[in-house]
Design a protein around this motif. Structure first.
Motif, mmCIF file in Angstrom:
data_model
loop_
_atom_site.group_PDB
_atom_site.id
_atom_site.type_symbol
_atom_site.label_atom_id
_atom_site.label_comp_id
_atom_site.label_asym_id
_atom_site.label_seq_id
_atom_site.Cartn_x
_atom_site.Cartn_y
_atom_site.Cartn_z
ATOM 1 N N ASP A 142 18.535 54.574 42.545
ATOM 2 C CA ASP A 142 18.664 56.026 42.703
ATOM 3 C C ASP A 142 17.377 56.768 42.348
ATOM 4 O O ASP A 142 17.166 57.885 42.805
ATOM 5 C CB ASP A 142 19.794 56.568 41.830
ATOM 6 C CG ASP A 142 21.166 56.203 42.376
ATOM 7 O OD1 ASP A 142 21.280 55.974 43.592
ATOM 8 O OD2 ASP A 142 22.121 56.149 41.582
ATOM 9 N N GLU A 143 16.551 56.164 41.546
ATOM 10 C CA GLU A 143 15.300 56.794 41.129
ATOM 11 C C GLU A 143 14.192 56.638 42.173
ATOM 12 O O GLU A 143 13.173 57.303 42.098
ATOM 13 C CB GLU A 143 14.832 56.206 39.788
ATOM 14 C CG GLU A 143 15.836 56.387 38.666
ATOM 15 C CD GLU A 143 16.162 57.847 38.382
ATOM 16 O OE1 GLU A 143 15.244 58.678 38.389
ATOM 17 O OE2 GLU A 143 17.352 58.144 38.173
ATOM 18 N N SER A 144 14.381 55.753 43.131
ATOM 19 C CA SER A 144 13.371 55.530 44.167
ATOM 20 C C SER A 144 13.266 56.772 45.050
ATOM 21 O O SER A 144 14.277 57.314 45.496
ATOM 22 C CB SER A 144 13.757 54.321 45.027
ATOM 23 O OG SER A 144 12.934 54.260 46.176
ATOM 24 N N GLY B 124 17.166 58.203 48.841
ATOM 25 C CA GLY B 124 17.963 59.253 49.481
ATOM 26 C C GLY B 124 17.732 59.331 50.980
ATOM 27 O O GLY B 124 18.678 59.368 51.768
ATOM 28 N N ARG B 125 16.472 59.330 51.362
ATOM 29 C CA ARG B 125 16.134 59.451 52.786
ATOM 30 C C ARG B 125 16.623 58.258 53.576
ATOM 31 O O ARG B 125 17.257 58.401 54.629
ATOM 32 C CB ARG B 125 14.624 59.613 52.952
ATOM 33 C CG ARG B 125 14.190 59.821 54.395
ATOM 34 C CD ARG B 125 12.684 60.013 54.499
ATOM 35 N NE ARG B 125 11.919 58.948 53.877
ATOM 36 C CZ ARG B 125 11.701 57.745 54.431
ATOM 37 N NH1 ARG B 125 12.209 57.470 55.608
ATOM 38 N NH2 ARG B 125 10.978 56.846 53.805
ATOM 39 N N VAL B 126 16.344 57.058 53.090
ATOM 40 C CA VAL B 126 16.717 55.843 53.816
ATOM 41 C C VAL B 126 18.243 55.686 53.857
ATOM 42 O O VAL B 126 18.805 55.353 54.898
ATOM 43 C CB VAL B 126 16.040 54.597 53.203
ATOM 44 C CG1 VAL B 126 16.543 53.318 53.856
ATOM 45 C CG2 VAL B 126 14.528 54.693 53.351
ATOM 46 N N ALA C 280 11.853 45.408 56.880
ATOM 47 C CA ALA C 280 12.016 44.763 55.569
ATOM 48 C C ALA C 280 11.950 45.747 54.404
ATOM 49 O O ALA C 280 12.752 45.668 53.477
ATOM 50 C CB ALA C 280 10.968 43.672 55.396
ATOM 51 N N TRP C 281 11.029 46.695 54.442
ATOM 52 C CA TRP C 281 10.892 47.618 53.308
ATOM 53 C C TRP C 281 12.113 48.515 53.161
ATOM 54 O O TRP C 281 12.539 48.812 52.042
ATOM 55 C CB TRP C 281 9.600 48.424 53.394
ATOM 56 C CG TRP C 281 9.594 49.530 54.421
ATOM 57 C CD1 TRP C 281 9.211 49.439 55.717
ATOM 58 C CD2 TRP C 281 9.981 50.882 54.204
ATOM 59 N NE1 TRP C 281 9.347 50.652 56.343
ATOM 60 C CE2 TRP C 281 9.815 51.568 55.430
ATOM 61 C CE3 TRP C 281 10.461 51.592 53.101
ATOM 62 C CZ2 TRP C 281 10.098 52.921 55.587
ATOM 63 C CZ3 TRP C 281 10.750 52.945 53.259
ATOM 64 C CH2 TRP C 281 10.570 53.599 54.485
ATOM 65 N N LYS C 282 12.703 48.954 54.289
ATOM 66 C CA LYS C 282 13.901 49.786 54.212
ATOM 67 C C LYS C 282 15.096 48.968 53.743
ATOM 68 O O LYS C 282 15.929 49.458 52.978
ATOM 69 C CB LYS C 282 14.211 50.430 55.572
ATOM 70 C CG LYS C 282 13.270 51.543 55.936
ATOM 71 C CD LYS C 282 13.700 52.211 57.233
ATOM 72 C CE LYS C 282 12.788 53.351 57.593
ATOM 73 N NZ LYS C 282 13.223 54.025 58.837
ATOM 74 N N THR D 178 23.242 55.706 56.833
ATOM 75 C CA THR D 178 24.611 56.218 56.903
ATOM 76 C C THR D 178 24.860 56.926 58.226
ATOM 77 O O THR D 178 25.885 56.698 58.882
ATOM 78 C CB THR D 178 24.895 57.173 55.726
ATOM 79 O OG1 THR D 178 24.708 56.453 54.499
ATOM 80 C CG2 THR D 178 26.301 57.728 55.786
ATOM 81 N N LYS D 179 23.932 57.771 58.629
ATOM 82 C CA LYS D 179 24.068 58.509 59.889
ATOM 83 C C LYS D 179 24.168 57.555 61.079
ATOM 84 O O LYS D 179 25.024 57.708 61.944
ATOM 85 C CB LYS D 179 22.880 59.454 60.055
ATOM 86 C CG LYS D 179 22.969 60.345 61.251
ATOM 87 C CD LYS D 179 21.790 61.316 61.280
ATOM 88 C CE LYS D 179 21.854 62.225 62.472
ATOM 89 N NZ LYS D 179 20.746 63.190 62.497
ATOM 90 N N GLN D 180 23.298 56.543 61.101
ATOM 91 C CA GLN D 180 23.319 55.572 62.203
ATOM 92 C C GLN D 180 24.609 54.762 62.202
ATOM 93 O O GLN D 180 25.186 54.500 63.264
ATOM 94 C CB GLN D 180 22.113 54.645 62.101
ATOM 95 C CG GLN D 180 20.802 55.314 62.385
ATOM 96 C CD GLN D 180 19.616 54.375 62.148
ATOM 97 O OE1 GLN D 180 19.771 53.205 61.839
ATOM 98 N NE2 GLN D 180 18.416 54.919 62.282
#
Length: 76
Positions: A33-35, A39-41, A22-24, A46-48
């Motif tokens: 964008d400021e979170s 970027g990481r999530v 849920a958090w992701k 995208t990779k998956q």
């Protein structure tokens, strides 16, 4: 990019996002964008999604090559 691949990428993205904790999912859906997590999530998703869509394409091409060509005009 072919229309089929575009559809596969979109379908894969949606499938990956649907299976996120849920958090992701909140990070992706709210797209801030400021979170610090954005970027990481987003890179992770995208990779998956790319791997999933390209595996579907690979399976499709594999089945297409192995499909026997019928010499009859049967609709079945």
């Amino acid at each position: 990019m072919s229309k089929r691949m575009a559809k596969l990428y979109e379908k894969a993205w949606n499938e990956v996002v649907d299976k996120l904790p849920a958090w992701k999912k909140t990070v992706i859906v709210n797209h801030d964008d400021e979170s610090p997590d954005w970027g990481r999530v987003s890179r992770e998703v995208t990779k998956q999604a790319i791997k999933l869509a390209e595996s579907w394409e690979w399976e499709y091409e594999k089945k297409k090559k192995n499909k026997k060509v019928s010499t009859t005009s049967s609709p079945f």
